[in-house]
Enzyme design. Structure first.
Site: not given
Length: 166
Positions: A126, A144
């Site tokens: 991330d 995402d």
């Protein structure tokens, strides 16, 4: 002359898989760039509300189950593979429904992008960090984002379909 009773496919899978592949490509290339540029935990402020940061997520959305003993890697990988099979079935069956199929293609690309991370790294990479004052939204990635956009489009498509049926 004999007639064939085979039912034609209701939707072509290739265009939707192409969109999923583009999502996977951008997702993986962005993660490679971040891994080559940042040390774990390092951050670079781009605006007063947005940073690039390298963090690892061993769980799911918002770090759910990130502190579990390791079984979650395989559970979320299996969930992603299962979702892939269901989505491919739905795309094949409903490929003619453009918005529905686009939403599924985005979700598929995002899910597989994160599955690749889990298989290659053991966690999801991330790096997008939005914040305001002392509050930080949990870091996330392009996969995402694709999943979220796909889910919003899926809800919109369903609401539109239901309203049209009235």
């Amino acid at each position: 002359m004999a007639k064939t009773l085979s039912k034609p496919a209701s939707g072509a899978l290739a265009p939707w898989l192409g969109i999923s592949l583009i999502v996977i490509l951008f997702d993986q290339l962005s993660k490679i760039a971040i891994l080559k540029t940042f040390a774990y935990g390092a951050q670079h402020a781009l605006t007063s509300f947005f940073n690039l940061v390298l963090v690892y997520n061993r769980g799911a959305a918002f770090g759910f189950l990130s502190t579990a003993s390791g079984w979650q890697r395989w559970a979320f990988t299996a969930l992603g593979v299962g979702a892939t099979l269901v989505i491919c079935f739905l795309l094949k069956r409903h490929g003619h429904q453009r918005l529905f199929s686009l939403s599924l293609a985005l979700i598929l690309g995002g899910a597989l992008g994160n599955v690749i991370d889990r298989l290659v790294y053991g966690h999801v990479i991330d790096f997008l960090d939005f914040h305001l004052g002392g509050w930080h939204f949990p870091a996330f990635n392009l996969a995402d984002s694709a999943i979220t956009i796909g889910a919003v489009l899926l809800i919109y498509d369903e609401l539109r379909r239901v309203r049209g049926a009235r």
